[in-house]
Design an enzyme around this catalytic site. Sequence first.
Site, mmCIF file in Angstrom:
data_model
loop_
_atom_site.group_PDB
_atom_site.id
_atom_site.type_symbol
_atom_site.label_atom_id
_atom_site.label_comp_id
_atom_site.label_asym_id
_atom_site.label_seq_id
_atom_site.Cartn_x
_atom_site.Cartn_y
_atom_site.Cartn_z
ATOM 1 N N ASP A 1 0.826 -1.206 0.000
ATOM 2 C CA ASP A 1 0.000 0.000 0.000
ATOM 3 C C ASP A 1 0.863 1.260 0.000
ATOM 4 O O ASP A 1 1.831 1.365 0.751
ATOM 5 C CB ASP A 1 -0.877 0.048 1.263
ATOM 6 C CG ASP A 1 -1.753 -1.181 1.451
ATOM 7 O OD1 ASP A 1 -1.305 -2.288 1.108
ATOM 8 O OD2 ASP A 1 -2.865 -1.029 1.975
ATOM 9 N N ASP B 1 -4.213 -0.380 -3.229
ATOM 10 C CA ASP B 1 -4.343 0.740 -2.290
ATOM 11 C C ASP B 1 -3.322 1.834 -2.602
ATOM 12 O O ASP B 1 -2.541 2.261 -1.762
ATOM 13 C CB ASP B 1 -4.240 0.270 -0.835
ATOM 14 C CG ASP B 1 -5.534 -0.347 -0.323
ATOM 15 O OD1 ASP B 1 -6.411 -0.660 -1.162
ATOM 16 O OD2 ASP B 1 -5.676 -0.528 0.893
ATOM 17 N N ARG C 1 -6.673 8.163 2.071
ATOM 18 C CA ARG C 1 -5.950 8.477 3.304
ATOM 19 C C ARG C 1 -4.939 9.610 3.074
ATOM 20 O O ARG C 1 -5.101 10.706 3.552
ATOM 21 C CB ARG C 1 -5.251 7.251 3.902
ATOM 22 C CG ARG C 1 -6.178 6.132 4.316
ATOM 23 C CD ARG C 1 -6.872 6.445 5.618
ATOM 24 N NE ARG C 1 -7.602 5.299 6.149
ATOM 25 C CZ ARG C 1 -8.280 5.321 7.274
ATOM 26 N NH1 ARG C 1 -8.324 6.411 8.000
ATOM 27 N NH2 ARG C 1 -8.931 4.259 7.688
ATOM 28 N N ASN D 1 -8.586 -2.960 -1.986
ATOM 29 C CA ASN D 1 -9.959 -2.657 -1.565
ATOM 30 C C ASN D 1 -10.269 -1.164 -1.648
ATOM 31 O O ASN D 1 -11.436 -0.764 -1.713
ATOM 32 C CB ASN D 1 -10.210 -3.167 -0.137
ATOM 33 C CG ASN D 1 -9.300 -2.531 0.893
ATOM 34 O OD1 ASN D 1 -8.077 -2.629 0.793
ATOM 35 N ND2 ASN D 1 -9.871 -1.880 1.896
ATOM 36 N N ARG E 1 -12.207 -6.816 10.167
ATOM 37 C CA ARG E 1 -12.617 -5.625 9.422
ATOM 38 C C ARG E 1 -14.115 -5.564 9.172
ATOM 39 O O ARG E 1 -14.641 -4.525 8.788
ATOM 40 C CB ARG E 1 -11.917 -5.591 8.060
ATOM 41 C CG ARG E 1 -10.412 -5.547 8.129
ATOM 42 C CD ARG E 1 -9.833 -5.681 6.730
ATOM 43 N NE ARG E 1 -8.386 -5.822 6.750
ATOM 44 C CZ ARG E 1 -7.517 -4.818 6.688
ATOM 45 N NH1 ARG E 1 -7.976 -3.574 6.604
ATOM 46 N NH2 ARG E 1 -6.223 -5.035 6.698
ATOM 47 N N HIS F 1 -2.203 -4.720 2.536
ATOM 48 C CA HIS F 1 -3.495 -4.522 3.201
ATOM 49 C C HIS F 1 -3.422 -4.203 4.686
ATOM 50 O O HIS F 1 -4.397 -3.716 5.248
ATOM 51 C CB HIS F 1 -4.341 -5.782 2.969
ATOM 52 C CG HIS F 1 -5.802 -5.675 3.228
ATOM 53 N ND1 HIS F 1 -6.564 -4.560 2.911
ATOM 54 C CD2 HIS F 1 -6.677 -6.566 3.777
ATOM 55 C CE1 HIS F 1 -7.822 -4.784 3.239
ATOM 56 N NE2 HIS F 1 -7.922 -5.983 3.779
#
Length: 489
Positions: free
Chosen positions: A233, A262, A266, A294, A391, A418
């Site tokens: 990520d 990803d 964020r 995701n 999650r 992840h």
Amino acid sequence: MVMPSMEIENSSQAEEIKLQANEAFKAGIPAHKYSQAIDLYTRAIELHSQNAVYWANRAFAHTKLEEYGSAIQDASKAIEVDLKYSKGYYRRGAAYLAMGKFKEALKDFQQVKKLCPNDPDATKKLKECEKAVMKLKFEEAIAVPNSERRSVADSIDFRSIDVEPQYSGARIEGDVVTLDFVKRMMDDFKNQKCLHKRYAFQIVLQTREMLRALPSLVDINVPNNSHFTVCGDVHGQFYDLLNIFDLNGLPSEENPYLFNGDFVDRGSFSLEVILTLFAFKCMSPSAIYLSRGNHESKSMNKIYGFEGEVRSKLSETFVELFAEVFCCLPLAHVINEKIFVVHGGLFSVDGVKLSDIRAIDRFCEPPEEGLMCELLWSDPQPYPGRGPSKRGVGLSFGVDVTKRFLQENNLDLVVRSHEVKDEGYEIEHDGKLITVFSAPNYCDQMGNKGAFIRFEAPDLKPNIVTFSAVPHPDVKPMAYANNFLRMFS
């Protein structure tokens, strides 16, 4: 009624442990402090399970680790213990919100308001939640059925877009994206300059055509005496992406990369990250491979910042275009028929073959169950078998699941991403699974290192390189995120 002495002693011990957990939670950085807090709250709960505070506090610690499924379970238990405990509803509502379950979150915040009618914070959050649900209902009402939806990409002619004479940034001459262009573009991004929308359209549309032609599972061949790098990520941390290239070289046919999902959300430089990765793909398709995570989805982008960032820096048309292109990203890769690379993890059933993954129709938003969902969302667990996902989406899978999948498909190793890891990576499942995460000091607050893995053919032994975060301009993570979610960050 007088409490038995043993019960009094347990309650007293539980309270002491809760205070230790609170201190660990406040420390919070690096991420293992939140895990330590969870362990301590668990011990307090074991001593005194009828204290709603312990459950709600553990729920909050789970939320900090993005374990929203576990947070919802704990908050629900707090409510079960004390129906009038407002923080139970508050914590559960916040976790539902983080998962994009706005309607469920609204019910909980309505209950918070009912229990605390004069609390201005509760009033503010309820109003924001009501606005989010109203917006969602409006979008659902005007949504066009998939069967009738026309591709936004088909309506864009980037060649007809004029470039103003005063534009001084990077330019693509003709149809070919060159290394010189990509370097100039990255330099402009580093100095917080924008790429002209004509060239942004060109990069995204050309990438779309390449990705559409790929299978859902891509085979990668690394020749003997050559190397291949896998990154986890990046999450919009553009300046850390530049640092990866400084440490390991720019992508090229001789120095190929796989970025394992990803790319966005964020971090507040997600547009710069995705245009850079896409530009390298246009420059040389075999220099860089891209796998879906995701967060390459509408629901995540709406909440965690990418949608707002694209709308702010480019336009609404680009929001739709990126959503289309993300649906073209492959779901997994296999390196030299031996290493399986996927963003999330493995499956809720045994017997899944690589041919089953190749057969997935991936050109859609990720479903909430099934093979595609599990590839993007699942996590390893330290004990055998399978369990519910912390999650709230996908599942947790044990070492036995990993070993059976590898054996049945004649593979040696699973590489996935992840999850934030303190050292940027973690080797699990008797060495058969490696997690790699490439966003150091995630969200400017987790204190973790980043990592990438270099594989050398033919033995493909993983060489893991770790690195620390580098400075970036003063734009906070989640700067473009859903206003309501930022209240809980």
